[in-house]
Design a protein around this motif. Structure first.
Motif, mmCIF file in Angstrom:
data_model
loop_
_atom_site.group_PDB
_atom_site.id
_atom_site.type_symbol
_atom_site.label_atom_id
_atom_site.label_comp_id
_atom_site.label_asym_id
_atom_site.label_seq_id
_atom_site.Cartn_x
_atom_site.Cartn_y
_atom_site.Cartn_z
ATOM 1 N N PHE A 1 0.693 -1.023 0.003
ATOM 2 C CA PHE A 1 0.088 -0.044 0.030
ATOM 3 C C PHE A 1 0.831 1.269 0.187
ATOM 4 C CE2 PHE A 1 -2.347 3.275 2.624
ATOM 5 C CZ PHE A 1 -3.063 3.768 1.650
ATOM 6 N N THR A 2 0.586 2.067 -1.019
ATOM 7 C CA THR A 2 1.243 3.519 -0.928
ATOM 8 C C THR A 2 0.237 4.742 -0.627
ATOM 9 O OG1 THR A 2 2.886 2.513 -2.611
ATOM 10 C CG2 THR A 2 2.598 4.886 -2.353
ATOM 11 N N SER B 1 -2.827 4.094 -3.142
ATOM 12 C CA SER B 1 -2.982 2.692 -4.427
ATOM 13 C C SER B 1 -2.217 1.710 -3.608
ATOM 14 C CB SER B 1 -2.267 2.990 -5.441
ATOM 15 O OG SER B 1 -0.751 3.299 -5.237
ATOM 16 N N ALA B 2 -2.869 0.332 -3.948
ATOM 17 C CA ALA B 2 -2.476 -0.968 -3.441
ATOM 18 C C ALA B 2 -2.343 -1.874 -4.560
ATOM 19 C CB ALA B 2 -3.704 -1.481 -2.451
ATOM 20 N N LEU C 1 -6.931 -2.417 5.960
ATOM 21 C CA LEU C 1 -5.516 -2.762 5.698
ATOM 22 C C LEU C 1 -4.617 -2.697 7.031
ATOM 23 C CD1 LEU C 1 -4.745 -0.585 2.374
ATOM 24 C CD2 LEU C 1 -5.515 -3.137 2.618
ATOM 25 N N ALA C 2 -3.996 -3.325 7.234
ATOM 26 C CA ALA C 2 -3.110 -3.294 8.562
ATOM 27 C C ALA C 2 -2.581 -1.831 8.772
ATOM 28 C CB ALA C 2 -2.005 -4.561 8.482
ATOM 29 N N ASP D 1 -3.976 -13.423 -10.844
ATOM 30 C CA ASP D 1 -4.562 -13.117 -9.653
ATOM 31 C C ASP D 1 -4.113 -11.960 -8.689
ATOM 32 O OD1 ASP D 1 -2.363 -14.302 -8.964
ATOM 33 O OD2 ASP D 1 -2.917 -15.484 -7.183
ATOM 34 N N MET D 2 -3.227 -11.210 -9.727
ATOM 35 C CA MET D 2 -2.515 -10.034 -9.074
ATOM 36 C C MET D 2 -3.518 -8.804 -9.572
ATOM 37 S SD MET D 2 1.181 -8.601 -9.732
ATOM 38 C CE MET D 2 1.710 -7.048 -8.950
ATOM 39 N N TRP D 3 -3.783 -7.776 -8.578
ATOM 40 C CA TRP D 3 -4.835 -6.571 -8.860
ATOM 41 C C TRP D 3 -3.897 -5.449 -8.405
ATOM 42 C CZ3 TRP D 3 -5.494 -4.165 -4.430
ATOM 43 C CH2 TRP D 3 -5.368 -5.113 -3.189
ATOM 44 N N GLN D 4 -4.371 -4.235 -8.948
ATOM 45 C CA GLN D 4 -3.947 -2.912 -8.476
ATOM 46 C C GLN D 4 -5.277 -2.116 -8.309
ATOM 47 O OE1 GLN D 4 -1.573 -0.256 -11.296
ATOM 48 N NE2 GLN D 4 -0.162 -0.134 -9.454
ATOM 49 N N ALA D 5 -5.297 -1.354 -7.228
ATOM 50 C CA ALA D 5 -6.630 -0.489 -6.857
ATOM 51 C C ALA D 5 -5.978 0.918 -6.478
ATOM 52 C CB ALA D 5 -7.385 -1.213 -5.862
ATOM 53 N N GLN D 6 -7.033 1.876 -6.624
ATOM 54 C CA GLN D 6 -7.086 3.143 -6.088
ATOM 55 C C GLN D 6 -7.935 3.031 -5.045
ATOM 56 O OE1 GLN D 6 -4.641 5.438 -7.084
ATOM 57 N NE2 GLN D 6 -3.969 3.895 -8.418
#
Length: 235
Positions: A171-172, A181-182, A197-198, A219-224
């Motif tokens: 996570f950024t 973004s994660a 999120l931790a 199975d890899m994702w990127q999210a805002q």
């Protein structure tokens, strides 16, 4: 203190924007009134936020002064979500507005009126074309953040003690942690869902504004993500 009504918000906006003009030389209050009217189907708070959407950015009024005028906290929060901050790139403002459910609608109404061809026709051709492109790119972000019809939001737990914690996402943060973004692994996360999120021994809740899955690995994702206030939970 009397709670602000739509009529009071409109009067305040008219007073605050008095003497201001848009890029074509028209009284600026015509724009905020048009945004207000475009939001009629979304209720009075949406219309209040619409008519006040530029007061924090373009007038001396502050959020605290809006509250002292009786403006509901929900409306102030919406206005803050669409207000461009000093030194902030326009794109960041759009992403922040897109992350707020009602702020997104207000910004779409603002975008629709700014994109009106009758208004753009009054500008020099080069400036009008530049603004068309700017508003089109913003509209794409705002529309992409719309909830999925018929999808009930799901909360996905990536907090301490969960099997995902510490190795299944990164996570950024941005904007002081209010968004970010994660990147992670796993399927089944959709736009509009929530991620826990931790954060040390706690978990912080974020709403998924946009998400895309990679084809390799599949199975890899990127999210805002946008911080979801009122939900800071003990893990």
């Amino acid at each position: 203190m009397m709670t602000m009504t739509l009529e009071m918000a409109s009067d305040l906006a008219e007073h605050a924007h008095r003497g201001q003009h848009d890029k074509a030389g028209r009284p600026y209050v015509e724009h905020v009134f048009a945004v207000r009217d475009l939001l009629a189907e979304h209720g009075e708070h949406a219309q209040m936020a619409g008519v006040l959407h530029d007061v924090l950015e373009d007038t001396p009024l502050t959020a605290d002064e809006l509250r002292r005028h009786g403006c509901p906290d929900e409306v102030v929060a919406v206005v803050e979500s669409v207000t461009r901050r000093r030194g902030e790139p326009y794109e960041e403002t759009i992403h922040r507005a897109a992350a707020h459910p009602l702020g997104r609608l207000v910004k779409l109404a603002d975008n629709a009126h700014n994109s009106d061809e009758d208004r753009l026709a009054a500008l020099p051709a080069e400036q009008a074309e530049r603004l068309r492109d700017k508003y089109a790119r913003a509209r794409e972000v705002l529309e992409d953040a719309a909830p999925i019809p018929g999808h009930d939001p799901v909360t996905h737990d990536y907090g301490p003690g969960n099997r995902h914690w510490g190795h299944d996402y990164s996570f950024t943060p941005a904007d002081g942690g209010h968004r970010g973004s994660a990147t992670g692994w796993g399927r089944g996360i959709h736009k509009g869902d929530y991620l826990l999120l931790a954060n040390g021994d706690r978990a912080t809740r974020y709403r998924v504004v946009t998400i895309r899955y990679y084809t390799d690995p599949s199975d890899m994702w990127q999210a805002q993500l946008a911080f979801a206030p009122r939900e800071r939970v003990q893990a």
